[in-house]
Design a protein around this motif. Structure first.
Motif, PDB file in Angstrom:
ATOM      1  N   ASP A  98      14.723  23.947  19.124  1.00 40.90           N
ATOM      2  CA  ASP A  98      15.807  23.704  20.071  1.00 40.90           C
ATOM      3  C   ASP A  98      16.570  24.981  20.373  1.00 40.90           C
ATOM      4  O   ASP A  98      16.704  25.867  19.518  1.00 40.90           O
ATOM      5  CB  ASP A  98      16.788  22.675  19.502  1.00 40.90           C
ATOM      6  CG  ASP A  98      16.284  21.255  19.622  1.00 40.90           C
ATOM      7  OD1 ASP A  98      15.262  21.035  20.304  1.00 40.90           O
ATOM      8  OD2 ASP A  98      16.919  20.351  19.032  1.00 40.90           O
ATOM      9  N   ASP A 150      35.792  22.319  26.859  1.00 39.66           N
ATOM     10  CA  ASP A 150      34.855  21.290  27.317  1.00 39.66           C
ATOM     11  C   ASP A 150      34.003  21.781  28.484  1.00 39.66           C
ATOM     12  O   ASP A 150      32.783  21.551  28.529  1.00 39.66           O
ATOM     13  CB  ASP A 150      35.610  20.033  27.742  1.00 39.66           C
ATOM     14  CG  ASP A 150      36.293  19.336  26.573  1.00 39.66           C
ATOM     15  OD1 ASP A 150      36.094  19.792  25.434  1.00 39.66           O
ATOM     16  OD2 ASP A 150      37.013  18.347  26.802  1.00 39.66           O
ATOM     17  N   GLU A 192      29.826  22.154  28.825  1.00 43.23           N
ATOM     18  CA  GLU A 192      29.026  21.510  29.865  1.00 43.23           C
ATOM     19  C   GLU A 192      28.222  22.545  30.654  1.00 43.23           C
ATOM     20  O   GLU A 192      27.070  22.302  31.033  1.00 43.23           O
ATOM     21  CB  GLU A 192      29.941  20.725  30.811  1.00 43.23           C
ATOM     22  CG  GLU A 192      30.595  19.508  30.165  1.00 43.23           C
ATOM     23  CD  GLU A 192      29.581  18.456  29.711  1.00 43.23           C
ATOM     24  OE1 GLU A 192      28.473  18.406  30.297  1.00 43.23           O
ATOM     25  OE2 GLU A 192      29.881  17.709  28.767  1.00 43.23           O
ATOM     26  N   ILE A 207      25.091  23.557  28.801  1.00 40.10           N
ATOM     27  CA  ILE A 207      24.011  22.582  29.007  1.00 40.10           C
ATOM     28  C   ILE A 207      23.329  22.839  30.345  1.00 40.10           C
ATOM     29  O   ILE A 207      22.098  22.880  30.443  1.00 40.10           O
ATOM     30  CB  ILE A 207      24.547  21.142  28.958  1.00 40.10           C
ATOM     31  CG1 ILE A 207      25.039  20.790  27.548  1.00 40.10           C
ATOM     32  CG2 ILE A 207      23.484  20.155  29.433  1.00 40.10           C
ATOM     33  CD1 ILE A 207      23.947  20.669  26.515  1.00 40.10           C
ATOM     34  N   ASP A 215      19.808  23.002  24.858  1.00 39.67           N
ATOM     35  CA  ASP A 215      19.447  21.633  24.507  1.00 39.67           C
ATOM     36  C   ASP A 215      20.616  20.932  23.829  1.00 39.67           C
ATOM     37  O   ASP A 215      20.856  19.745  24.050  1.00 39.67           O
ATOM     38  CB  ASP A 215      18.243  21.640  23.552  1.00 39.67           C
ATOM     39  CG  ASP A 215      17.018  22.274  24.180  1.00 39.67           C
ATOM     40  OD1 ASP A 215      16.663  21.872  25.302  1.00 39.67           O
ATOM     41  OD2 ASP A 215      16.422  23.167  23.551  1.00 39.67           O
ATOM     42  N   ARG A 216      21.311  21.681  22.987  1.00 38.21           N
ATOM     43  CA  ARG A 216      22.482  21.159  22.288  1.00 38.21           C
ATOM     44  C   ARG A 216      23.589  22.208  22.303  1.00 38.21           C
ATOM     45  O   ARG A 216      23.309  23.399  22.362  1.00 38.21           O
ATOM     46  CB  ARG A 216      22.146  20.808  20.831  1.00 38.21           C
ATOM     47  CG  ARG A 216      21.203  19.644  20.666  1.00 38.21           C
ATOM     48  CD  ARG A 216      21.030  19.275  19.205  1.00 38.21           C
ATOM     49  NE  ARG A 216      20.179  20.224  18.496  1.00 38.21           N
ATOM     50  CZ  ARG A 216      20.509  20.847  17.379  1.00 38.21           C
ATOM     51  NH1 ARG A 216      21.718  20.666  16.845  1.00 38.21           N
ATOM     52  NH2 ARG A 216      19.660  21.665  16.779  1.00 38.21           N
ATOM     53  N   GLU A 260      20.381  17.683  31.247  1.00 31.77           N
ATOM     54  CA  GLU A 260      21.031  16.858  30.241  1.00 31.77           C
ATOM     55  C   GLU A 260      20.884  17.499  28.872  1.00 31.77           C
ATOM     56  O   GLU A 260      19.891  18.169  28.586  1.00 31.77           O
ATOM     57  CB  GLU A 260      20.426  15.450  30.225  1.00 31.77           C
ATOM     58  CG  GLU A 260      20.660  14.670  31.509  1.00 31.77           C
ATOM     59  CD  GLU A 260      20.102  13.263  31.419  1.00 31.77           C
ATOM     60  OE1 GLU A 260      19.471  12.935  30.390  1.00 31.77           O
ATOM     61  OE2 GLU A 260      20.309  12.482  32.368  1.00 31.77           O
ATOM     62  N   GLY A 261      21.875  17.292  28.041  1.00 35.48           N
ATOM     63  CA  GLY A 261      21.857  17.832  26.689  1.00 35.48           C
ATOM     64  C   GLY A 261      22.930  17.156  25.858  1.00 35.48           C
ATOM     65  O   GLY A 261      23.644  16.266  26.341  1.00 35.48           O
ATOM     66  N   THR A 262      23.053  17.580  24.623  1.00 36.71           N
ATOM     67  CA  THR A 262      23.993  16.961  23.693  1.00 36.71           C
ATOM     68  C   THR A 262      25.105  17.937  23.339  1.00 36.71           C
ATOM     69  O   THR A 262      24.836  19.095  23.004  1.00 36.71           O
ATOM     70  CB  THR A 262      23.272  16.547  22.391  1.00 36.71           C
ATOM     71  OG1 THR A 262      22.203  15.658  22.721  1.00 36.71           O
ATOM     72  CG2 THR A 262      24.243  15.866  21.438  1.00 36.71           C
ATOM     73  N   VAL A 263      26.349  17.461  23.412  1.00 36.90           N
ATOM     74  CA  VAL A 263      27.507  18.245  22.995  1.00 36.90           C
ATOM     75  C   VAL A 263      28.071  17.610  21.734  1.00 36.90           C
ATOM     76  O   VAL A 263      28.403  16.417  21.712  1.00 36.90           O
ATOM     77  CB  VAL A 263      28.596  18.298  24.094  1.00 36.90           C
ATOM     78  CG1 VAL A 263      29.824  19.057  23.591  1.00 36.90           C
ATOM     79  CG2 VAL A 263      28.048  18.949  25.361  1.00 36.90           C
ATOM     80  N   GLU A 264      28.165  18.398  20.661  1.00 36.64           N
ATOM     81  CA  GLU A 264      28.667  17.897  19.378  1.00 36.64           C
ATOM     82  C   GLU A 264      29.888  18.715  18.957  1.00 36.64           C
ATOM     83  O   GLU A 264      29.828  19.937  18.876  1.00 36.64           O
ATOM     84  CB  GLU A 264      27.588  18.008  18.312  1.00 36.64           C
ATOM     85  CG  GLU A 264      28.056  17.545  16.928  1.00 36.64           C
ATOM     86  CD  GLU A 264      26.993  17.737  15.863  1.00 36.64           C
ATOM     87  OE1 GLU A 264      27.328  17.604  14.665  1.00 36.64           O
ATOM     88  OE2 GLU A 264      25.830  18.035  16.221  1.00 36.64           O
ATOM     89  N   TYR A 265      30.966  18.023  18.675  1.00 35.10           N
ATOM     90  CA  TYR A 265      32.182  18.686  18.200  1.00 35.10           C
ATOM     91  C   TYR A 265      32.148  18.728  16.675  1.00 35.10           C
ATOM     92  O   TYR A 265      32.064  17.682  16.018  1.00 35.10           O
ATOM     93  CB  TYR A 265      33.423  17.961  18.715  1.00 35.10           C
ATOM     94  CG  TYR A 265      33.604  18.151  20.204  1.00 35.10           C
ATOM     95  CD1 TYR A 265      34.422  19.146  20.706  1.00 35.10           C
ATOM     96  CD2 TYR A 265      32.901  17.343  21.109  1.00 35.10           C
ATOM     97  CE1 TYR A 265      34.565  19.344  22.079  1.00 35.10           C
ATOM     98  CE2 TYR A 265      33.037  17.528  22.474  1.00 35.10           C
ATOM     99  CZ  TYR A 265      33.863  18.530  22.952  1.00 35.10           C
ATOM    100  OH  TYR A 265      33.991  18.720  24.297  1.00 35.10           O
TER     101      TYR A 265
END
Length: 337
Positions: free
Chosen positions: A44, A55, A59, A62, A67-68, A181-186
């Motif tokens: 990844d 934020d 975005e 991404i 990917d993340r 599209e992808g993943t956002v992790e806090y």
């Protein structure tokens, strides 16, 4: 020395550097190149964002290929200070074990990269101009050495993560794609203000020009013999940023932040005007991706002419003012098309 199992580490990370919501262009350059590395390793591509109210930055990461995205969002990270950034980054590296970590070779990146690499027992190569991976996923980090006379390839087979700071301007930026599209992790913020050893009391802004982002550059070389004004006059007429060769910087005629070359910065402007620059290989390496190169030199045999689209053989102290006067009388934007 701590034993490290390289097989326990995976994924390619890119640090996304932002200040007050503005992302440094080198971050998007690294994201584009890191995507190639991640494709080769089958891992990844992960972007790291550290700051306050970021934020939108996450975005955009991404949209530009991540990917993340791992986000550490807290007021303790604004404005930038090395100790909270370094501690947060180190904690994330140790917890998630990336195989490769790329950081822009900016003042910020150079400032805190070592704070991550040393306690994490990582391998860190500074000021790289090329990167690749071999079939085993080992990072091939290339950088100028011995004053820019050779290009050294540095590998780290036994330690992880493999870290590198990359010179701005050597890669093309990753373009945004609105439908990605992808993943956002806090992630948990491990730093508190009370634990931070430094406090910013006042900030003073000096020469903030970033020649790696300039569309037009006029560069001064040793031929100016200490008189920068004709070159500055031409730069003003072209609405261009001032740049310089190593000789001009070493002599103190131009600020070091404006140096182009293997030991300076890599640039890729639409227009590059080399004034009084002979054309040493080390300098050419920093500007050979320019769209249009114009050389001004009184030596018709200067190597710079072999790499120029247009050449003017003449006295720069006469040519530069004359060109500036002609440009003042017309539209510089039309002239440079």
């Amino acid at each position: 020395m701590t034993d490290i199992d390289p097989e326990a580490y995976s994924d390619v990370w890119v640090f996304i550097e932002e200040h007050d919501g503005e992302v440094m262009t080198v971050s998007w350059e690294l994201l584009a190149e890191a995507a190639t590395l991640a494709e080769k390793t089958g891992e990844d591509l992960v972007a790291l964002v550290i700051g306050e109210d970021v934020d939108d930055v996450a975005e955009e990461a991404i949209a530009r290929g991540a990917d993340r995205v791992l986000v550490a969002d807290d007021a303790v990270f604004e404005p930038y200070r090395a100790d909270p950034y370094g501690e947060q980054f180190r904690a994330m590296v140790e917890a998630r074990k990336p195989s490769i970590v790329l950081i822009g070779g900016t003042h910020t990146g150079r400032d805190f990269a070592g704070r991550v690499a040393v306690p994490a027992h990582a391998g860190l190569t500074a000021d790289c101009t090329e990167i690749d991976v071999d079939d085993e996923g080992v990072l091939q980090a290339r950088r100028p050495a011995f004053g820019g006379n050779v290009l050294a390839t540095i590998i780290c087979e036994e330690h992880r993560p493999q870290m590198a700071t990359i010179r701005p301007g050597v890669f093309e930026s990753a373009p945004p794609e609105g439908d990605r599209e992808g993943t956002v992790e806090y992630v948990d913020v491990v730093v508190e203000e009370s634990d931070t050893l430094t406090e910013v009391l006042e900030r003073s802004v000096g020469d903030t020009a970033d020649i790696t982002e300039a569309d037009r550059l006029v560069a001064a070389g040793g031929g100016i013999d200490g008189d920068i004004e004709p070159v500055r006059r031409l730069a003003d007429a072209l609405d261009a940023e001032l740049a310089a060769s190593r000789k001009a910087v070493d002599e103190g005629w131009v600020e070091g932040s404006r140096q182009v070359g293997q030991t300076g910065k890599t640039v890729r402007p639409e227009l590059y005007v080399a004034v009084g620059i002979s054309g040493a290989v080390q300098h050419l390496e920093g500007m050979n991706d320019s769209d249009v190169v114009v050389a001004i030199n009184n030596d018709p045999n200067a190597p710079i002419f072999d790499h120029a689209d247009y050449g003017i053989v003449g006295d720069l102290f006469e040519v530069c003012p004359d060109l500036a006067e002609r440009l003042d009388a017309t539209d510089a934007a039309e002239v440079t098309r």
